[in-house]
Design a protein around this motif. Structure first.
Motif, short mmCIF file in Angstrom:
data_model
loop_
_atom_site.label_atom_id
_atom_site.label_comp_id
_atom_site.label_asym_id
_atom_site.label_seq_id
_atom_site.Cartn_x
_atom_site.Cartn_y
_atom_site.Cartn_z
N VAL A 62 0.85 -1.17 0.00
CA VAL A 62 0.00 0.00 0.00
C VAL A 62 0.90 1.23 0.00
O VAL A 62 1.94 1.26 0.67
CB VAL A 62 -0.92 0.00 1.24
N SER A 63 0.53 2.25 -0.75
CA SER A 63 1.40 3.41 -0.99
C SER A 63 1.99 3.98 0.30
O SER A 63 1.28 4.16 1.29
CB SER A 63 0.62 4.52 -1.71
N ASN A 64 3.30 4.20 0.25
CA ASN A 64 4.05 4.82 1.36
C ASN A 64 4.06 3.97 2.62
O ASN A 64 4.25 4.48 3.72
CB ASN A 64 3.50 6.21 1.68
N THR A 65 3.84 2.66 2.49
CA THR A 65 3.90 1.77 3.65
C THR A 65 4.62 0.50 3.25
O THR A 65 4.94 0.28 2.08
CB THR A 65 2.50 1.40 4.17
N THR A 66 4.86 -0.37 4.23
CA THR A 66 5.35 -1.72 3.96
C THR A 66 4.23 -2.74 4.11
O THR A 66 4.47 -3.94 4.17
CB THR A 66 6.49 -2.08 4.94
N VAL A 67 2.99 -2.26 4.17
CA VAL A 67 1.84 -3.13 4.37
C VAL A 67 1.46 -3.81 3.06
O VAL A 67 1.32 -3.16 2.02
CB VAL A 67 0.64 -2.32 4.90
N LEU A 68 1.27 -5.13 3.09
CA LEU A 68 0.86 -5.88 1.91
C LEU A 68 -0.62 -6.26 2.03
O LEU A 68 -1.03 -6.83 3.04
CB LEU A 68 1.69 -7.17 1.77
N PRO A 69 -1.42 -5.96 1.01
CA PRO A 69 -2.81 -6.43 1.02
C PRO A 69 -2.86 -7.92 0.66
O PRO A 69 -2.20 -8.37 -0.27
CB PRO A 69 -3.48 -5.57 -0.05
N VAL A 70 -3.65 -8.67 1.40
CA VAL A 70 -3.71 -10.12 1.24
C VAL A 70 -5.17 -10.55 1.18
O VAL A 70 -6.01 -10.07 1.94
CB VAL A 70 -3.02 -10.84 2.43
N SER A 71 -5.47 -11.46 0.27
CA SER A 71 -6.80 -12.07 0.23
C SER A 71 -6.65 -13.57 0.20
O SER A 71 -5.96 -14.13 -0.65
CB SER A 71 -7.58 -11.60 -1.00
N VAL A 72 -7.30 -14.25 1.16
CA VAL A 72 -7.35 -15.71 1.19
C VAL A 72 -8.70 -16.12 0.64
O VAL A 72 -9.73 -15.66 1.11
CB VAL A 72 -7.15 -16.24 2.62
#
Length: 478
Positions: free
Chosen positions: A462-472
């Protein structure tokens, strides 16, 4: 610090197609000196499209050009570009998911709709998203008791049992409002779904495509069966002889599910349950109003506590846009240019809690990889559970076993994807890095809850972060 990401939900159903755009707020809930705890703290719908009839061509194909035009038009009306969409989901549901070109349509749309949009289908996932989108999970949390949501659409009824946010069970039946289509003016039957044709034949009814109805009452025997099967689906009444015929993929598998007293309805037929006055029975060109009317008098309403739904016909699309995505950003590790990855099957590998050295893990991985072998080896994700508070030596041993077990993937230079339930991805990722060939692509993320056989999508940060979007995802196209 808060970060905002736009999420799109697109639902291509048996009867209708619609789109919503949500604003998701992502925040680190941990204190300054604690391990980060990245969560979605707010979900706000900022745009809802009109609801259109799902465009079909030649009856057996989805009109992908019309769908793409609709999506582009809605983006323009919302004032957003596909580049501004960070996450989301396209769900092809009900009978539409069985159309010849459904897989191609959803894959094409996933590229046109944004850089990371989940492309998926399947009754289990649809039922879960509809239940969450309808507000059933919120009702369950407030009442502190489980609930079953019946999402009754055009082609199928998707059931999900929830206890708050926890999924207890799912089921799906071929019961819906568009299984028989009737011209509202001439009362001529233009379409009967294959399973309903079998039902009509076994009931010895004089109904077929082309029949001109004299009255709505001619369809009562069919409607009676559909309602009784739905009653059976939640544990009410003697099993109807057509119950097994109308099961889509499976009924509820947990016996305790049938003891749940709270029920909610969503989907197009749920709207029909409240739109009965002053409407002719075939106003929508199908049996949705007849089915809705009969459900109001059903044993489900008589013997269960029916909770109001926050969303009905929009439940699935709200679920797709607001509830299909989780985030992983606590202690993750990955190499550049390896993301995004989509539709990767997951192998669940439990490690005994008392034995973090995981003897035999290499053989477990090799054995599981054999299941996925075909003419061309595709990638899989290893889902490690049970490795709680491991020592440095245990992590090193686990990493060596993983690398040895996935040699077949490494030979094809497929990215190594390792997912853990516990908060150890950063440390395990570093151990993998030192055991892999130089510059080998890998992803190691944590705090993900899944099951063996699930599929996973992992997006770019996600922009300007180290967060990854995840969908299971519980089910995707074969």
């Amino acid at each position: 610090m808060e970060h905002v990401v736009l999420s799109v939900g697109i639902d291509i159903g048996t009867s209708t197609t619609q789109l919503i755009i949500s604003r998701l707020t992502i925040q680190n809930k941990a204190s300054l000196f604690s391990i980060p705890n990245i969560v979605i703290t707010k979900k706000e719908i900022i745009f809802q499209s009109e609801i259109i009839f799902t465009p079909l061509s030649r009856g057996c194909q989805i009109d992908d050009a019309a769908i793409a035009h609709f999506v582009g038009q809605q983006y323009r009306l919302a004032g957003v570009s596909k580049q501004s969409i960070g996450v989301g989901a396209i769900i092809i549901t009900g009978e539409t998911a069985r159309k010849e070109n459904a897989d191609r349509v959803v894959q094409t749309l996933s590229q046109d709709a944004g850089d990371f949009v989940v492309a998926t289908a399947g009754p289990d996932l649809e039922g879960i998203l509809a239940a969450k989108g309808s507000g059933a999970g919120r009702v369950s949390s407030e009442r502190k008791m489980p609930i079953i949501n019946l999402d009754i659409g055009g082609g199928t009824t998707n059931l999900a049992a929830l206890d708050g946010d926890r999924i207890l069970d799912t089921a799906c039946f071929d019961v819906g409002g568009r299984l028989i289509k009737i011209d509202p003016e001439t009362l001529r039957i233009s379409y009967i779904a294959p399973k309903i044709q079998q039902l009509i034949h076994q009931l010895n009814l004089k109904l077929s495509e082309g029949t001109i109805l004299k009255s709505a009452e001619q369809l009562n025997p069919v409607i009676d069966v559909l309602v009784q099967v739905l009653e059976n689906s939640v544990g009410i009444g003697e099993k109807n002889r057509f119950f097994d015929l109308l099961v889509t993929n499976h009924r509820f598998t947990q016996r305790d599910t049938n003891q749940i007293r709270s029920i909610s309805f969503s989907g197009g037929v749920a709207d029909c349950m409240s739109q009965l006055e002053n409407l002719p029975p075939f106003a929508y060109g199908d049996i949705g109003l007849l089915l809705g009317k009969r459900l109001l008098d059903s044993k489900i309403v008589q013997y269960r506590d029916v909770a109001p739904s926050q969303e009905t016909i929009r439940a699935t699309v709200v679920g797709a846009g607001s509830y299909s995505i989780t985030v992983s950003g606590s202690t993750i590790s990955y190499t550049p240019n390896v993301l995004p990855v989509r539709n990767v099957p997951m192998i669940k590998l439990p490690i005994e809690p008392m034995n973090g050295n995981a003897p035999g893990l290499t053989d477990q991985i090799k054995s599981c990889l054999e299941i996925f072998r075909s003419q061309e080896l595709s990638n899989v994700a290893l889902y490690i559970v049970g490795l709680k508070s491991p020592s440095f030596n245990q992590l090193q041993h686990c990493a060596r076993e993983i690398v040895a077990g996935t040699q077949a993937l490494l030979d094809h230079h497929l990215p190594l994807i390792v997912i853990t339930e516990e908060d150890i991805a950063k440390a395990l990722g570093h151990s993998l890095f030192y055991n892999l060939p130089p510059n080998y692509p890998y992803i190691c993320i944590d705090r993900i809850h899944a099951n063996h056989g699930d599929y996973i999508d992992i997006g770019t940060p996600v922009s300007n972060t180290t967060v990854l979007p995840v969908s299971v995802k519980t089910l995707v196209f074969n």
